[in-house]
Design an enzyme around this catalytic site. Structure first.
Site, PDB file in Angstrom:
ATOM      1  N   ASP A  49     -16.172 -28.288  -9.633  1.00  0.00           N
ATOM      2  CA  ASP A  49     -15.154 -27.045  -9.831  1.00  0.00           C
ATOM      3  C   ASP A  49     -14.066 -27.417 -10.356  1.00  0.00           C
ATOM      4  O   ASP A  49     -13.354 -26.753 -11.321  1.00  0.00           O
ATOM      5  CB  ASP A  49     -14.897 -26.346  -8.399  1.00  0.00           C
ATOM      6  CG  ASP A  49     -16.144 -25.923  -7.529  1.00  0.00           C
ATOM      7  OD1 ASP A  49     -16.186 -24.864  -7.183  1.00  0.00           O
ATOM      8  OD2 ASP A  49     -17.123 -26.670  -7.322  1.00  0.00           O
ATOM      9  N   GLU A  72      -9.659 -20.188  -9.589  1.00  0.00           N
ATOM     10  CA  GLU A  72      -9.676 -20.370  -7.966  1.00  0.00           C
ATOM     11  C   GLU A  72      -9.365 -21.737  -7.377  1.00  0.00           C
ATOM     12  O   GLU A  72      -8.920 -21.445  -6.229  1.00  0.00           O
ATOM     13  CB  GLU A  72     -11.486 -20.341  -7.603  1.00  0.00           C
ATOM     14  CG  GLU A  72     -11.634 -20.488  -6.300  1.00  0.00           C
ATOM     15  CD  GLU A  72     -12.997 -20.306  -5.687  1.00  0.00           C
ATOM     16  OE1 GLU A  72     -13.285 -20.035  -4.778  1.00  0.00           O
ATOM     17  OE2 GLU A  72     -13.929 -20.228  -6.811  1.00  0.00           O
ATOM     18  N   THR A 142     -20.902 -22.195  -5.123  1.00  0.00           N
ATOM     19  CA  THR A 142     -20.673 -23.862  -5.041  1.00  0.00           C
ATOM     20  C   THR A 142     -21.940 -24.146  -3.733  1.00  0.00           C
ATOM     21  O   THR A 142     -22.457 -25.472  -4.041  1.00  0.00           O
ATOM     22  CB  THR A 142     -19.394 -24.218  -4.458  1.00  0.00           C
ATOM     23  OG1 THR A 142     -18.331 -23.749  -5.496  1.00  0.00           O
ATOM     24  CG2 THR A 142     -19.513 -25.760  -4.515  1.00  0.00           C
ATOM     25  N   ASP A 296     -14.263 -13.275  -8.387  1.00  0.00           N
ATOM     26  CA  ASP A 296     -15.790 -13.101  -7.879  1.00  0.00           C
ATOM     27  C   ASP A 296     -16.215 -11.967  -8.558  1.00  0.00           C
ATOM     28  O   ASP A 296     -17.528 -11.532  -8.294  1.00  0.00           O
ATOM     29  CB  ASP A 296     -15.842 -12.820  -6.272  1.00  0.00           C
ATOM     30  CG  ASP A 296     -15.632 -14.171  -5.647  1.00  0.00           C
ATOM     31  OD1 ASP A 296     -16.135 -15.432  -6.166  1.00  0.00           O
ATOM     32  OD2 ASP A 296     -15.235 -14.242  -4.533  1.00  0.00           O
TER      33      ASP A 296
END
Length: 352
Positions: A49, A72, A142, A296
């Site tokens: 990430d 994020e 994830t 999202d």
């Protein structure tokens, strides 16, 4: 397909940087220890990430330095954990496109400090009523990524509150496996990219390791009126949405249930509509106060809108992308072919 419109540069950079970030994530697919831990909201995050976010922001910030960026992740954990920082830097510094000309179009951090700074540029960004904002989710899904299942690398451009570009990389997706399902994951392949430009339609292309390969335009979805033709995409294990209420909704409409696809990644649900045979996504929150994060949904919403779907909140109102890092004015979502969207809005009102 070669898009030559006013956002041609933005689209090329977005597609290349998503492809490069996808390569980074694939490096960890076979790793037993992906360098993961839980965030404060109990969702997992990995060094993938952080690494993917830094590479995406490096390229975007080089070409469009005045644009805001919403990502994020932030760098707090990496700054506090030297081992994770080192592993992330090794991953970032070793990930490059195989085509030199394509790689030269992008940018990459030259040091650990610059990598941390780039990550935090995303943490500081916020969608506003005016100006341009790039919204990214370096690894959407994830939890499933860590299991070798489906996940997405996402990047979208919002201008004055309107989606302009959406690019979603699906590194484990291979439609020849028989559809979009968590366990139909191609961990050895490169995956598929789906992207859209506002007013121009949506396309798909296989992802590679170097330059972008030609893309194929996606045909609009069928406009249905009979609920029996609904093919839901949902996620039974999602804790934020009310799966049981969606089942009741389907029963009240006489629509098929269970869903045709069950996917953890929010962005992959949009892809299931674009290329996976699904056509309706309804999110009724378990708590009325719940609000989704912009990363999202930005990009994925544009892709399905370009294919003939309407996206709204549960009241049928458009989604407002000018309220910060969350869709704070949006309770739940209804995504469906325009021909049946209004009927679903009324059905949701009746069942809530």
């Amino acid at each position: 397909m070669e898009y030559t419109g006013p956002y041609a540069k933005e689209l090329e950079i977005a597609c290349l940087t998503v492809q490069r970030a996808a390569i980074l994530t694939k490096k960890l697919i076979q790793a037993v220890d992906k360098g993961s831990f839980d965030k404060q909201d109990d969702t997992p995050v990995t060094i993938s990430d952080f690494g993917a976010q830094s590479l995406i922001i490096a390229a975007i910030h080089r070409h469009f330095p005045d644009d805001d960026i919403v990502g994020e992740e932030d760098s707090k954990t990496l700054r506090a954990e030297p081992e994770l920082l080192e592993r992330t830097w090794d991953l970032v510094s070793s990930t490059r496109l195989e085509d030199d000309e394509s790689e030269k179009l992008l940018s990459a951090p030259s040091s650990k400090d610059e990598m941390l700074h780039l990550i935090d540029l995303g943490a500081q960004g916020s969608c506003k009523p005016k100006g341009r904002t790039w919204v990214l989710d370096p690894v959407d899904g994830t939890a499933t990524f860590m299991r070798g299942q489906q996940y997405a690398v996402c990047l979208g451009l919002v201008e004055d509150g309107k989606q302009i570009i959406g690019v979603t990389g699906c590194p484990n997706l291979n439609l020849e496996f028989g559809g979009i399902q968590e366990d139909l994951a191609d961990v050895a392949g490169r995956g598929l990219m789906v992207f859209a430009v506002a007013g121009e339609g949506a396309w798909t292309r296989p992802m590679g390791g170097g330059s972008l390969v030609p893309a194929t335009k996606i045909q609009p979805v069928e406009q249905i009126t009979d609920p029996k033709d609904i093919r839901f995409v949902d996620c039974k294990s999602a804790t934020s949405s009310n799966y049981e209420l969606n089942e009741r909704l389907a029963a009240s409409l006489g629509a098929p249930w269970p869903p045709a696809a069950d996917l953890w990644s929010a962005q992959l649900r949009y892809i299931a509509i674009a290329v996976g045979g699904c056509n309706v996504l309804i999110k009724i929150p378990r708590k009325a106060s719940y609000r989704s994060k912009v990363w999202d949904h930005v990009g994925g919403m544009l892709i399905v809108e370009e294919l003939g779907l309407t996206v709204s909140d549960l009241e049928g109102k458009p989604v407002d992308l000018t309220l910060g890092r969350t869709l704070s004015g949006c309770e739940g979502m209804i995504i469906a072919p325009t021909s049946i969207h209004g009927r679903l809005v009324e059905a949701v009102k009746q069942i809530k």
